[in-house]
Scaffold this motif. Structure first.
Motif, PDB file in Angstrom:
ATOM      1  N   TYR A 109       0.914  -1.347  -0.038  1.00 30.55           N
ATOM      2  CA  TYR A 109       0.033  -0.014   0.171  1.00 30.55           C
ATOM      3  C   TYR A 109       0.732   1.337  -0.010  1.00 30.55           C
ATOM      4  O   TYR A 109       1.914   1.176   0.284  1.00 30.55           O
ATOM      5  CB  TYR A 109      -0.852  -0.060   1.215  1.00 30.55           C
ATOM      6  N   GLY A 145      -2.777  -0.563   5.448  1.00 33.15           N
ATOM      7  CA  GLY A 145      -2.457   0.875   5.411  1.00 33.15           C
ATOM      8  C   GLY A 145      -3.586   1.542   6.517  1.00 33.15           C
ATOM      9  O   GLY A 145      -3.107   2.356   6.898  1.00 33.15           O
ATOM     10  N   LEU A 183      -2.225   3.807   9.551  1.00 29.25           N
ATOM     11  CA  LEU A 183      -2.795   4.939  10.077  1.00 29.25           C
ATOM     12  C   LEU A 183      -3.128   5.003  11.321  1.00 29.25           C
ATOM     13  O   LEU A 183      -3.144   6.091  12.096  1.00 29.25           O
ATOM     14  CB  LEU A 183      -3.876   5.392   9.023  1.00 29.25           C
ATOM     15  N   LEU A 222       0.341   5.060   1.666  1.00 29.22           N
ATOM     16  CA  LEU A 222      -0.208   6.052   2.634  1.00 29.22           C
ATOM     17  C   LEU A 222       0.380   7.399   2.407  1.00 29.22           C
ATOM     18  O   LEU A 222       1.515   7.631   2.637  1.00 29.22           O
ATOM     19  CB  LEU A 222      -0.197   5.467   3.941  1.00 29.22           C
ATOM     20  N   ILE A 232      -4.960   6.390   0.774  1.00 29.30           N
ATOM     21  CA  ILE A 232      -4.314   5.187   0.916  1.00 29.30           C
ATOM     22  C   ILE A 232      -4.827   4.418  -0.398  1.00 29.30           C
ATOM     23  O   ILE A 232      -5.994   4.351  -0.826  1.00 29.30           O
ATOM     24  CB  ILE A 232      -4.944   4.249   2.144  1.00 29.30           C
TER      25      ILE A 232
END
Length: 673
Positions: A86, A108, A112, A88, A97
């Motif tokens: 991923y 992701g 976060l 971010l 994302i």
């Protein structure tokens, strides 16, 4: 990869983290989900969990987008090798994302969740991330002590926070059979799961991107099977609550055994959709097979020269059965044999060489040898072992533990495991296997549902990082800084509170607040010290362990102070920092050390508590006096060292964590003078 700002405590650490120019995302922002690609129930639920985990923000904050970009929906259930990468991006304009698959979006969002500080805004950054290993697992033994489904659901939530993606359930062993068979219901003589509970676990795992891998351990560890169906064995079997290797094992010569296994594994496949199924294969005691005339005749007919060949023959038949069900068989490293089909993946648990023997013979491998959480090792010990490190490095690390002062009380027992080391031998014409990843193991002889979180999550985040992050992310001091930070926030993320649960268990065990300076620095003895006890440990070293009695069985209550303690004392680690600073003549550190030692010295006057704490309190009080005398100059270093050695040995099942720290401190003071 750049150094993180001081307040960031991500775990696992991402592959690449790059600060971006520009203003941060404000602290009081309200994020609104926006789907730039597909929108699925899995992604909607993931966003809901993220928003629920965030600290409450002040009313009236700006509303900015949380944009999720994913081009296509994933399969209903995760599988080995899924793309979990991923990107971010955080800026003053919002959060983005993007990922090729839903699984990457889940990872992701997990990043976060941790990335967001409890106070202040988010710095503008870009994270490009992907796992180092495809298999990042946790095995929980639910057979020796039953772990209810609700506790496993909470475990799945915490696993998702740390990007683990395999929950391996050891469903059967000598003490219990936890899988609900329709054809053979008598197998479940005690607590067990319903099919609905297991399907709920599988479904919730799929929602979190976590695979559920089941294990039925055969042909050994089957006393519970044979107590219900004695015709499947060749000797007398009774229900057992004892721990350790048992003689009971299935009889490979009986057609009804393979017929029953075909039914049981087919039933298992109806509940667990994952491609992998674990067939066990460990610690098969040879006595029944060697002494039974029927089995010996079966071996002669099939050209099997010894019991290892008989087990390999059994494993090959079982592997073929599982392959016919569309499954990929997995077994503990005792299954290794020249006749083992290459389709069998090997889980290495007996030291570093088992991994390379499996790979050289053409088998894929999952590494577990350095990651046994039931051994009460500190997090840094597990963290130091890289799953893909060269064999020589892994062996050197194993040998270094024998010289580590934290393990001198069990070093002889740990050295006993060197007999497992065998050099790898390739199989003619075989391509080397692939290291799929690693899996931590929590065997439950000394674990039940009450102590699960304390025993597991006090160290598992560090192992999750070892399985996900780049190999060069290996600084133990930084790992501990981040570990303490994520554990403090884990209650809000997954409902797991290691510190609070430990305090509650200690209170139930009779520990009152005045005893906190003592329990803060206590640790359980390491390796198998608690499980074996002194007599069984001595018997093991002399090669005569069975049937030596052990101090614990499946009915022994796990309600003592030793059960409530985390496996390592984090206050002791902070004490070491104080001692290092004091050696640099830091006045504030000296004051802190005097306060700590003073609290220790007063312990015998602190009233009643559990009887097992009294001798430990006296020992720690003596250490407090020793430290104060050294600091005021009334005790020379050499005499202090002699007095300190008296506190190095375990007291019952306990260690005083500060002893190795104070040894180093005294060495430093000796060198300073």
């Amino acid at each position: 990869m750049t150094d993180e700002p001081e307040r960031q405590s991500l775990m696992p650490w991402p592959a690449r983290l790059c600060p971006l120019g520009g203003a941060p995302l404000p602290a009081d922002v309200a994020l609104e989900p926006a789907f730039g690609g597909i929108r699925t129930h899995r992604l909607e639920r993931a966003v809901e969990r993220f928003l629920a985990s965030r600290p409450q923000r002040a009313a009236g904050g700006e509303r900015l987008p949380l944009t999720l970009r994913c081009p296509e929906a994933a399969a209903p259930f995760p599988a080995l090798g899924d793309d979990e990468s991923y990107v971010l991006e955080v800026s003053a304009a919002g959060v983005n994302i993007s990922a090729p698959a839903e699984w990457g979006v889940l990872r992701g969002l997990a990043t976060l969740t941790q990335f967001w500080p409890e106070g202040g805004g988010l710095p503008a950054q870009r994270i490009d991330d992907a796992p180092r290993f495809a298999w990042r697992g946790l095995m929980i033994d639910v057979a020796r002590h039953f772990i209810p489904a609700e506790d496993l659901l909470r475990t799945l939530e915490a696993m998702a926070v740390f990007k683990l993606n395999v929950l391996h359930l050891h469903l059967t062993d000598d003490q219990g059979f936890r899988f609900p068979s329709r054809r053979y219901p008598e197998l479940c003589a005690g607590l067990h799961y319903s099919r609905d509970e297991l399907r709920r676990l599988v479904a919730h795992g799929a929602e979190l991107g976590i695979r559920l891998v089941p294990e039925l351990d055969v042909p050994g560890h089957t006393a519970s099977w044979l107590a219900a169906y004695p015709a499947w064995g060749s000797g007398e079997a009774r229900p057992t609550r004892r721990f350790g290797v048992h003689r009971e094992c299935l009889d490979p010569s009986r057609p009804e055994v393979m017929e029953a296994l075909a039914v049981l594994f087919e039933e298992l496949a109806e509940v667990f959709p994952d491609t992998y199924v674990h067939m066990g294969g460990d610690e098969v005691h040879p006595e029944w097979w060697r002494s039974d005339a029927r089995i010996q005749e079966y071996m002669r007919r099939n050209g099997l020269t010894d019991v290892r060949a008989l087990q390999a023959h059994f494993n090959a038949r079982l592997a073929a059965l599982l392959t016919g069900l569309g499954k990929r068989p997995l077994g503990w490293d005792e299954v290794l044999h020249p006749d083992l089909p290459a389709t069998v993946t090997v889980q290495s648990w007996r030291g570093a060489t088992a991994r390379d023997r499996a790979l050289a013979a053409g088998h894929d491998c999952v590494m577990s040898a350095p990651y046994y959480l039931d051994l009460f090792y500190p997090a840094d010990v597990h963290y130091a072992f890289d799953p893909a490190a060269p064999q020589a490095e892994l062996i050197a690390r194993e040998d270094a533990l024998l010289r580590d002062p934290r393990f001198e009380h069990v070093a002889e027992g740990m050295a006993w495991t060197r007999q497992w080391r065998e050099e790898p031998a390739g199989r003619e014409g075989a391509e080397p296997g692939t290291l799929l990843g690693a899996e931590a193991c929590l065997w439950s002889e000394l674990v039940d549902a009450r102590v699960l979180d304390v025993r597991l999550w006090s160290r598992m985040p560090a192992l999750a990082e070892r399985f996900w992050s780049p190999a060069e992310r290996d600084d133990s001091a930084d790992m501990y800084r981040r570990l303490e930070a994520v554990l403090a926030r884990l209650p809000g993320w997954a409902g797991v509170d290691v510190a609070a649960q430990s305090r509650a268990l200690l209170a139930e065990a009779g520990v009152e607040p005045p005893w906190q300076p003592l329990v803060d620095v206590l640790e359980p003895v390491k390796w198998y010290g608690r499980l074996l006890g002194e007599e069984a440990l001595a018997a093991r070293l002399q090669g005569r362990e069975m049937p030596q009695a052990r101090p614990y069985d499946a009915d022994t209550p796990l309600d003592r102070v030793a059960d409530a303690l985390p496996p390592e004392s984090l206050p002791t680690r902070r004490l070491e920092e104080t001692c290092r600073a004091e050696l640099q003549r830091d006045v504030a550190a000296r004051t802190r050390l005097e306060a700590i030692a003073g609290a220790w010295r007063q312990l015998p006057e602190r009233g009643a508590g559990p009887a097992e704490l009294a001798p430990l309190a006296r020992e720690l009080a003596a250490l407090g006096g020793l430290v104060l005398e050294v600091l005021d100059g009334s005790l020379d270093v050499d005499e202090a060292r002699r007095r300190l050695e008296a506190a190095a040995a375990p007291v019952g099942e306990y260690l005083l964590g500060p002893v190795p720290v104070l040894r180093r401190w005294l060495d430093g003071r000796g060198a300073r003078t």
